[in-house]
Design a protein around this motif. Structure first.
Motif, PDB file in Angstrom:
ATOM      1  N   ARG A   1      28.085  18.141  17.097  1.00 15.91           N
ATOM      2  CA  ARG A   1      27.276  17.314  18.470  1.00 15.91           C
ATOM      3  C   ARG A   1      26.294  18.391  18.694  1.00 15.91           C
ATOM      4  N   PRO A   2      25.576  18.350  18.384  1.00 20.86           N
ATOM      5  CA  PRO A   2      24.876  19.338  18.319  1.00 20.86           C
ATOM      6  C   PRO A   2      24.069  18.992  19.422  1.00 20.86           C
ATOM      7  N   SER A   3      23.726  20.215  20.607  1.00 21.01           N
ATOM      8  CA  SER A   3      22.070  19.697  21.203  1.00 21.01           C
ATOM      9  C   SER A   3      20.737  19.860  20.599  1.00 21.01           C
ATOM     10  N   ALA A   4      20.415  20.027  19.682  1.00 19.06           N
ATOM     11  CA  ALA A   4      18.809  19.710  19.331  1.00 19.06           C
ATOM     12  C   ALA A   4      19.356  19.050  17.941  1.00 19.06           C
ATOM     13  N   ALA A   5      17.952  18.244  17.175  1.00 18.44           N
ATOM     14  CA  ALA A   5      18.415  17.737  16.290  1.00 18.44           C
ATOM     15  C   ALA A   5      16.105  18.630  15.305  1.00 18.44           C
ATOM     16  N   TRP A   6      16.533  18.676  14.261  1.00 18.75           N
ATOM     17  CA  TRP A   6      15.331  18.844  13.495  1.00 18.75           C
ATOM     18  C   TRP A   6      14.505  17.750  12.208  1.00 18.75           C
ATOM     19  N   SER A   7      13.616  18.093  13.006  1.00 20.89           N
ATOM     20  CA  SER A   7      12.617  16.677  11.485  1.00 20.89           C
ATOM     21  C   SER A   7      11.335  17.347  11.015  1.00 20.89           C
ATOM     22  N   MET A   8      10.920  16.285  10.574  1.00 16.53           N
ATOM     23  CA  MET A   8       9.879  17.269   9.242  1.00 16.53           C
ATOM     24  C   MET A   8       9.000  15.245   9.807  1.00 16.53           C
ATOM     25  N   ASP A   9       8.227  16.297  10.338  1.00 22.42           N
ATOM     26  CA  ASP A   9       6.598  15.029  10.581  1.00 22.42           C
ATOM     27  C   ASP A   9       5.465  15.003   9.312  1.00 22.42           C
ATOM     28  N   GLU A  10       4.781  14.413   9.350  1.00 23.91           N
ATOM     29  CA  GLU A  10       3.939  13.725   7.641  1.00 23.91           C
ATOM     30  C   GLU A  10       2.967  14.624   7.337  1.00 23.91           C
ATOM     31  N   GLY A  11       2.803  16.012   8.359  1.00 23.50           N
ATOM     32  CA  GLY A  11       2.122  16.879   8.169  1.00 23.50           C
ATOM     33  C   GLY A  11       2.991  18.061   7.340  1.00 23.50           C
ATOM     34  N   ARG A  12       4.451  17.490   7.221  1.00 25.82           N
ATOM     35  CA  ARG A  12       5.363  18.587   6.840  1.00 25.82           C
ATOM     36  C   ARG A  12       5.482  19.740   7.130  1.00 25.82           C
ATOM     37  N   ARG A  13       5.247  19.406   8.969  1.00 25.64           N
ATOM     38  CA  ARG A  13       5.735  20.506   9.933  1.00 25.64           C
ATOM     39  C   ARG A  13       7.068  20.203  10.438  1.00 25.64           C
ATOM     40  N   VAL A  14       7.929  21.123  10.558  1.00 32.03           N
ATOM     41  CA  VAL A  14       9.199  21.166  10.989  1.00 32.03           C
ATOM     42  C   VAL A  14       9.286  20.408  12.540  1.00 32.03           C
ATOM     43  N   VAL A  15       9.772  19.779  13.270  1.00 32.54           N
ATOM     44  CA  VAL A  15      10.392  20.328  14.867  1.00 32.54           C
ATOM     45  C   VAL A  15      11.401  20.058  15.112  1.00 32.54           C
ATOM     46  N   LEU A  16      11.517  20.763  15.884  1.00 31.61           N
ATOM     47  CA  LEU A  16      12.894  20.902  17.025  1.00 31.61           C
ATOM     48  C   LEU A  16      12.870  20.331  18.270  1.00 31.61           C
ATOM     49  N   THR A  17      13.786  19.431  18.225  1.00 28.87           N
ATOM     50  CA  THR A  17      13.330  18.586  19.219  1.00 28.87           C
ATOM     51  C   THR A  17      15.105  18.701  20.420  1.00 28.87           C
ATOM     52  N   ALA A  18      15.027  18.665  21.260  1.00 28.29           N
ATOM     53  CA  ALA A  18      16.299  18.425  22.864  1.00 28.29           C
ATOM     54  C   ALA A  18      17.156  17.037  22.380  1.00 28.29           C
ATOM     55  N   ARG A  19      18.135  17.276  22.350  1.00 32.11           N
ATOM     56  CA  ARG A  19      19.138  16.303  22.369  1.00 32.11           C
ATOM     57  C   ARG A  19      19.467  16.080  24.002  1.00 32.11           C
ATOM     58  N   ARG A  20      19.315  16.374  24.271  1.00 34.48           N
ATOM     59  CA  ARG A  20      19.828  16.793  26.256  1.00 34.48           C
ATOM     60  C   ARG A  20      19.684  17.503  26.794  1.00 34.48           C
ATOM     61  N   ASP A  21      19.639  18.030  27.820  1.00 37.16           N
ATOM     62  CA  ASP A  21      18.488  18.536  28.740  1.00 37.16           C
ATOM     63  C   ASP A  21      19.490  19.905  28.666  1.00 37.16           C
ATOM     64  N   LEU A  22      18.747  20.875  28.349  1.00 40.59           N
ATOM     65  CA  LEU A  22      19.603  22.486  28.049  1.00 40.59           C
ATOM     66  C   LEU A  22      18.629  23.643  29.313  1.00 40.59           C
ATOM     67  N   ALA A  23      19.515  24.169  29.879  1.00 37.66           N
ATOM     68  CA  ALA A  23      19.244  25.258  30.119  1.00 37.66           C
ATOM     69  C   ALA A  23      19.051  26.631  29.457  1.00 37.66           C
ATOM     70  N   ALA A  24      18.125  27.330  31.067  1.00 33.98           N
ATOM     71  CA  ALA A  24      18.378  28.705  30.125  1.00 33.98           C
ATOM     72  C   ALA A  24      18.869  29.096  29.738  1.00 33.98           C
ATOM     73  N   GLY A  25      19.149  29.807  28.179  1.00 39.37           N
ATOM     74  CA  GLY A  25      21.070  30.570  27.908  1.00 39.37           C
ATOM     75  C   GLY A  25      21.376  29.440  27.676  1.00 39.37           C
ATOM     76  N   ASP A  26      21.127  28.351  27.218  1.00 38.35           N
ATOM     77  CA  ASP A  26      22.263  27.344  26.439  1.00 38.35           C
ATOM     78  C   ASP A  26      21.992  27.493  25.085  1.00 38.35           C
ATOM     79  N   GLU A  27      22.984  27.352  24.298  1.00 40.71           N
ATOM     80  CA  GLU A  27      22.867  27.619  22.555  1.00 40.71           C
ATOM     81  C   GLU A  27      22.072  26.359  22.167  1.00 40.71           C
ATOM     82  N   VAL A  28      21.128  26.609  21.169  1.00 40.19           N
ATOM     83  CA  VAL A  28      20.610  25.490  20.690  1.00 40.19           C
ATOM     84  C   VAL A  28      21.318  25.346  19.223  1.00 40.19           C
ATOM     85  N   THR A  29      21.602  24.570  19.080  1.00 39.72           N
ATOM     86  CA  THR A  29      22.697  24.150  17.802  1.00 39.72           C
ATOM     87  C   THR A  29      22.104  22.631  17.092  1.00 39.72           C
ATOM     88  N   ILE A  30      22.314  22.894  16.124  1.00 40.67           N
ATOM     89  CA  ILE A  30      21.794  21.786  15.194  1.00 40.67           C
ATOM     90  C   ILE A  30      23.408  21.302  14.056  1.00 40.67           C
TER      91      ILE A  30
END
Length: 255
Positions: free
Chosen positions: A42-71
């Motif tokens: 149940r990750p806190s973030a998800a990654w994707s790749m756009d048409e320009g082949r740039r990797v984007v990391l997007t939060a799946r829920r609200d994250l506070a400072a210090g929260d671990e970012v998982t995928i």
């Protein structure tokens, strides 16, 4: 040269455990920092790749400072995650599963020419993830019965072709369980959690099939092996915006 082979193996593992692969774009990438993200069902973030082949990391829920970012590293079963990354995920999730190769007939009956097989993913509940994958088994069972009319419904009971598949499931699941238990017998204690998890899935499958065999068989075997529908979960391990599988932190780096 054993040392050279081991060195090459370590290099391959270093790449596999740090890379992300986008199936849609057919691109293997090494985004900085993303390989530090741990896996979570149940990750806190998800990654994707756009048409320009740039990797984007997007939060799946609200994250506070210090929260671990998982995928999510994908929905692979425990054994594949363990081999690729060197850890076993905790808690529930798609990783609590095992792949099982099912052969319709035991070796001494393969002479009939109707040998069929299927690769099935068995979930922790004993359900089959993709029941359509069992189609070759059902087709092979029907062909076997057509070529052996002496096997009557009286002998096999209602839905005789499914009875053959049920017997095959139990036989192969028990053989697979024995194979995993042999791993422990070979004193590979470090694999004990993996063996226990995989055997638990297989035992649940056996229990489901035996319940169907011993019941009235008012429903099909495939229905009996279906997973209960799960409610929609916005925090599930599936990546959004990408049909790729994600690799992440170094093997064994899970906290």
């Amino acid at each position: 040269n054993t040392e050279l082979i081991d060195a090459e193996k370590e290099q391959v593992e270093a790449v596999n455990t740090r890379a992300v692969y986008c199936e849609k774009a057919q691109v293997c990438a090494f985004p900085p920092l993303l390989d530090l993200a741990n896996h979570d069902a149940r990750p806190s973030a998800a990654w994707s790749m756009d048409e320009g082949r740039r990797v984007v990391l997007t939060a799946r829920r609200d994250l506070a400072a210090g929260d671990e970012v998982t995928i999510s590293y994908g929905d692979d079963p425990n054994s594949e995650l363990f081999v690729a990354y060197g850890f076993l995920p905790q808690g529930d999730g798609p990783h609590r599963s095992v792949d099982l190769r099912v052969w319709l007939h035991p070796p001494d009956l393969q002479r009939y020419g109707t040998q069929a097989s299927a690769e099935l993913r068995i979930l922790a509940s004993g359900a089959v993830k993709n029941r359509a994958a069992a189609a070759p088994l059902l087709k092979g069972a029907r062909a076997f019965l057509e070529s052996n009319p002496a096997l009557s419904v009286t002998e096999l009971g209602p839905q005789p072709h499914e009875r053959l598949v049920a017997d095959a499931l139990i036989r192969c699941a028990k053989a697979e369980e024995c194979a995993w238990l042999k791993v422990l017998a070979d004193r590979r204690e470090k694999l004990a959690p993996l063996v226990e998890a995989n055997c638990a899935c297989l035992l649940e499958l056996i229990a489901r099939v035996e319940a169907w065999l011993n019941g009235p068989r008012s429903q099909s075997l495939m229905t009996a092996l279906s997973a209960a529908p799960a409610p929609s979960d916005p925090d599930s391990g599936e990546e959004s915006g990408s049909d790729s599988s994600a690799s992440g932190s170094e093997a064994g780096a899970q906290d």
